[in-house]
Design a protein around this motif. Sequence first.
Motif, PDB file in Angstrom:
ATOM      1  N   PRO A   1      -2.999  25.533  32.306  1.00  0.00           N
ATOM      2  CA  PRO A   1      -2.108  26.157  33.284  1.00  0.00           C
ATOM      3  C   PRO A   1      -2.124  27.681  33.143  1.00  0.00           C
ATOM      4  N   ALA A   2      -1.977  28.371  34.263  1.00  0.00           N
ATOM      5  CA  ALA A   2      -2.032  29.837  34.252  1.00  0.00           C
ATOM      6  C   ALA A   2      -1.000  30.422  33.306  1.00  0.00           C
ATOM      7  N   SER A   3       0.177  29.798  33.226  1.00  0.00           N
ATOM      8  CA  SER A   3       1.254  30.326  32.383  1.00  0.00           C
ATOM      9  C   SER A   3       0.955  30.187  30.891  1.00  0.00           C
ATOM     10  N   GLU A   4      -0.006  29.306  30.544  1.00  0.00           N
ATOM     11  CA  GLU A   4      -0.320  29.064  29.132  1.00  0.00           C
ATOM     12  C   GLU A   4      -1.699  29.606  28.744  1.00  0.00           C
ATOM     13  N   ARG A   5      -2.361  30.288  29.685  1.00  0.00           N
ATOM     14  CA  ARG A   5      -3.761  30.653  29.493  1.00  0.00           C
ATOM     15  C   ARG A   5      -3.983  31.508  28.249  1.00  0.00           C
ATOM     16  N   SER A   6      -3.202  32.555  28.101  1.00  0.00           N
ATOM     17  CA  SER A   6      -3.421  33.467  26.973  1.00  0.00           C
ATOM     18  C   SER A   6      -3.167  32.787  25.638  1.00  0.00           C
TER      19      SER A   6
END
Length: 310
Positions: free
Chosen positions: A182-187
Amino acid sequence: MPTMRKYLFSAGFALLVAATSVSMTVMMPPALASEIKYVVNNVPITTGDIAHRAAFLKLQRKKGDAAQEMIDQTLRLAEARRLGIRISDAQVEAAYQRFATSNKMQLSQLNGVMEKSGVGKDHFKEFIRAQMAWNQALSARYRSGEGGSVTEQDAVRRMLDKGGAKPSATEYMLQQVIFVVPASERSATLAKRKREADAMRARFNGCTTTREFAKGLIDVTVRDLGRVLAPQLPPDWAEQIKATKVGGATVTRETERGVEFIGICSSREVSDDKTAQMVFQSEGSSDKNADELSKKYVEELKAKAHIVKR
């Protein structure tokens, strides 16, 4: 359209050789106050934008008008948006990472080259976004009539020219494996997910056991892509797929969805009417001068644009 993609990426990424030879001791140009220099269809282009592009041209050892390049890029991005083409930040970051990797550089090294040369990583990333979007816009333009589709009559004529033989093409049976991030968990999770994807890819030995391997893994999607002819292969994956043996899998890649690889279930040579039309369509694109098509398209956009110099 292989020729068009090759043109865009060889021209757009001419930095490939130059960037790696830039000394990391280059002094960063002094920061200057940025003012609006042009307004293109209500989109401002600043003196800072132009200065970054001038530094980019210098880094590529290319001659050119930095201001004009920025005007053209603004027009291209606007046209891509009009066509509904959106290049996500994740796609740009993945391309930036691939660029660093292909030049045997760490991201920190590439960032350093960009900053110390006066280009700036953000300017380079926006250039990447523009190149990717324009590639899709040109492809859409080509398919809609600037080179057009190959008719049955064209296919028959070309077959007669070739002695009546139908051309053949490789038909692949493919399977896509996506480790969703998910984009919110990418980093926070991308590196971990890449390790997991690499581990699964190393165990890949054919498409029949993929779903069994995926059991117990969190957020892993397995998609059967079915039969795909070589000219229809996704541009970003085509070369890797062609270089991978049956029963194997491509290297993993970071995409906007997460981390992916594609398994090669089977391949065979086919020759029928559909294949002939597809192959001739692909060959027709090779006859097209992508540079001329691109320039013509931009000139048309420019003729209709409202460009104000401050």
